[in-house]
Design an enzyme around this catalytic site. Structure first.
Site, PDB file in Angstrom:
ATOM      1  N   ASN A   9     120.914  60.770 116.724  1.00 62.07           N
ATOM      2  CA  ASN A   9     122.205  61.398 117.449  1.00 62.07           C
ATOM      3  C   ASN A   9     121.625  61.248 118.748  1.00 62.07           C
ATOM      4  O   ASN A   9     120.702  61.934 119.451  1.00 62.07           O
ATOM      5  CB  ASN A   9     122.135  62.782 117.175  1.00 62.07           C
ATOM      6  CG  ASN A   9     123.075  63.625 117.961  1.00 62.07           C
ATOM      7  OD1 ASN A   9     123.768  62.951 118.879  1.00 62.07           O
ATOM      8  ND2 ASN A   9     122.989  64.872 117.700  1.00 62.07           N
ATOM      9  N   LYS A  11     123.176  62.250 121.429  1.00 59.10           N
ATOM     10  CA  LYS A  11     123.689  63.181 122.264  1.00 59.10           C
ATOM     11  C   LYS A  11     124.562  62.684 123.527  1.00 59.10           C
ATOM     12  O   LYS A  11     124.814  61.462 123.511  1.00 59.10           O
ATOM     13  CB  LYS A  11     122.788  64.017 122.522  1.00 59.10           C
ATOM     14  CG  LYS A  11     122.117  64.709 121.116  1.00 59.10           C
ATOM     15  CD  LYS A  11     121.428  65.992 121.538  1.00 59.10           C
ATOM     16  CE  LYS A  11     120.368  66.279 120.327  1.00 59.10           C
ATOM     17  NZ  LYS A  11     120.117  67.430 120.302  1.00 59.10           N
ATOM     18  N   HIS A  95     128.045  69.861 114.378  1.00 57.56           N
ATOM     19  CA  HIS A  95     126.665  70.016 114.953  1.00 57.56           C
ATOM     20  C   HIS A  95     126.600  71.268 115.869  1.00 57.56           C
ATOM     21  O   HIS A  95     127.535  71.708 116.130  1.00 57.56           O
ATOM     22  CB  HIS A  95     126.690  68.950 116.115  1.00 57.56           C
ATOM     23  CG  HIS A  95     124.861  68.705 116.542  1.00 57.56           C
ATOM     24  ND1 HIS A  95     124.561  69.491 117.473  1.00 57.56           N
ATOM     25  CD2 HIS A  95     124.026  67.998 115.955  1.00 57.56           C
ATOM     26  CE1 HIS A  95     123.087  69.134 117.621  1.00 57.56           C
ATOM     27  NE2 HIS A  95     122.883  68.252 116.760  1.00 57.56           N
ATOM     28  N   GLU A  97     125.235  72.105 118.513  1.00 51.42           N
ATOM     29  CA  GLU A  97     125.606  72.152 119.876  1.00 51.42           C
ATOM     30  C   GLU A  97     127.255  72.468 120.176  1.00 51.42           C
ATOM     31  O   GLU A  97     127.645  73.159 120.914  1.00 51.42           O
ATOM     32  CB  GLU A  97     125.037  70.939 120.504  1.00 51.42           C
ATOM     33  CG  GLU A  97     123.446  71.152 120.690  1.00 51.42           C
ATOM     34  CD  GLU A  97     122.844  69.948 120.733  1.00 51.42           C
ATOM     35  OE1 GLU A  97     123.494  68.771 120.928  1.00 51.42           O
ATOM     36  OE2 GLU A  97     121.519  69.872 120.661  1.00 51.42           O
ATOM     37  N   GLU A 167     120.024  71.523 109.668  1.00 45.53           N
ATOM     38  CA  GLU A 167     119.193  71.786 111.088  1.00 45.53           C
ATOM     39  C   GLU A 167     119.401  72.970 111.480  1.00 45.53           C
ATOM     40  O   GLU A 167     120.195  73.686 111.962  1.00 45.53           O
ATOM     41  CB  GLU A 167     120.461  70.728 112.003  1.00 45.53           C
ATOM     42  CG  GLU A 167     120.424  69.340 111.868  1.00 45.53           C
ATOM     43  CD  GLU A 167     120.678  68.363 113.079  1.00 45.53           C
ATOM     44  OE1 GLU A 167     119.835  67.645 113.131  1.00 45.53           O
ATOM     45  OE2 GLU A 167     121.879  69.006 113.576  1.00 45.53           O
ATOM     46  N   GLY A 173     115.503  70.317 119.289  1.00 52.29           N
ATOM     47  CA  GLY A 173     115.013  69.921 120.856  1.00 52.29           C
ATOM     48  C   GLY A 173     114.017  71.064 121.375  1.00 52.29           C
ATOM     49  O   GLY A 173     113.963  71.122 122.462  1.00 52.29           O
ATOM     50  N   SER A 213     113.586  68.415 115.649  1.00 53.63           N
ATOM     51  CA  SER A 213     112.384  68.113 116.095  1.00 53.63           C
ATOM     52  C   SER A 213     111.792  67.185 115.103  1.00 53.63           C
ATOM     53  O   SER A 213     110.260  67.284 114.898  1.00 53.63           O
ATOM     54  CB  SER A 213     111.478  69.215 116.441  1.00 53.63           C
ATOM     55  OG  SER A 213     112.134  70.028 117.609  1.00 53.63           O
TER      56      SER A 213
HETATM   57  C1  PEP Z   1     119.645  66.801 116.620  1.00 57.67           C
HETATM   58  O1  PEP Z   1     120.350  66.817 117.738  1.00 57.67           O
HETATM   59  O2  PEP Z   1     120.505  66.782 115.732  1.00 57.67           O
HETATM   60  C2  PEP Z   1     118.475  67.090 116.695  1.00 57.67           C
HETATM   61  C3  PEP Z   1     117.755  67.231 115.392  1.00 57.67           C
HETATM   62  O3  PEP Z   1     117.576  67.080 117.489  1.00 57.67           O
HETATM   63  P1  PEP Z   1     115.930  67.050 118.054  1.00 57.67           P
HETATM   64  O4  PEP Z   1     115.607  65.974 117.067  1.00 57.67           O
HETATM   65  O5  PEP Z   1     115.785  66.677 119.521  1.00 57.67           O
HETATM   66  O6  PEP Z   1     115.412  68.282 117.610  1.00 57.67           O
END
Ligand code: PEP
Length: 253
Positions: A9, A11, A95, A97, A167, A173, A213
């Site tokens: 992703n 973003k 997601h 976010e 997630e 992040g 992460s």
């Molecule tokens: C994500 O945006 O779905 C995500 C898991 O980000 P990160 O790997 O940076 O934690």
């Protein structure tokens, strides 16, 4: 039996030239990988160019979101029809976010799931609890609500095209990953839910990705868990060597 999937992703990152470079290099590094699905989700403005860059490679294209209508007076939105038209095969929906920053709720996400499925896009439905919810012992309740709401009225047949991504919001992040055991526990819970909501076959066949992460250093441990079928990767998907290493995770048995 479940084909692993590693999805990046991107973003709100990568301009046109940066995106073309990253996609081209990734396609080269993944040229001979066919035993797992490799997916990237760039921003809308570069989708066509990235589609061109990954043509003739195993890398598949996804979008990061969509609107639940085909077309019309929806200024600023994009529909699954248009995503499919530029070569997308999948779309990330729900997601955290978008849930947190844009106020998306389960009913709205469910409309998008249905619209995506109707045009043949595979949805990756993201679910996950915040740290506060985990500490308040609300995690399972939150996950249940997000999965039931997101998959409302989705049929057993349609579930063949649905991917779920767990997630935990506190791991996105932040550099904090759920431990292998924490992630496995939740994935197993989600699989159990799918059995109750659909049937055993759906529970066994549905891919459940872990996101939060994921890095080259922790992917192998996560992928060794029975119910973790892949990863949704944010930050580490922006670096070709890191993402290629994650794609090439080693399955420990
Ligand atoms: C994500 O945006 O779905 C995500 C898991 O980000 P990160 O790997 O940076 O934690």
């Amino acid at each position: 039996m479940r084909k692993p999937m590693i999805a990046g992703n991107w973003k709100l990152n990568k301009t046109l030239s940066e995106a073309k470079k990253l996609a081209t290099e990734l396609a080269q590094q993944c040229q001979d990988i066919h035993d797992r699905d490799i997916v990237i989700a760039p921003v809308y403005t570069v989708l066509s160019s990235v589609a061109e860059a990954i043509k003739n490679s195993p890398v598949q294209l996804a979008a990061q979101n969509c609107y639940p209508e085909d077309n019309g007076a929806f200024t600023g939105e994009i529909s699954p029809l248009f995503l499919e038209d530029v070569g997308c095969e999948l779309v990330i929906l729900g997601h955290s976010e978008r849930r947190q920053l844009l106020g998306e709720n389960d009913a709205f996400i469910n409309r998008k799931i249905h619209k995506a499925l109707a045009v043949g896009l595979k949805p990756i439905l993201c679910v996950g609890e915040t740290l506060q919810q985990r500490e308040d012992d609300q995690m399972l309740e939150i996950l249940t609500r997000q999965i039931k709401g997101g998959l409302d009225k989705v049929t057993v047949e349609q579930m063949e095209d649905v991917v779920i991504a767990y997630e935990p919001v506190w791991a996105i992040g932040t550099g904090k990953t759920a431990t292998d055991e924490q992630a496995q526990e939740v994935h197993s819970f989600i699989r159990g839910m799918l059995q109750g909501l659909f049937n055993q076959q759906v529970a066994t066949a549905t891919r459940i990705l872990y996101g939060g992460s994921v890095k080259p250093g922790n992917v192998d441990g996560l992928m060794a868990q029975d119910d973790i079928d892949g990863a949704l990767v944010g930050g580490a998907s922006l670096n070709v060597d890191d993402f290629a290493r994650i794609v090439k995770f080693e399955k420990q048995v």
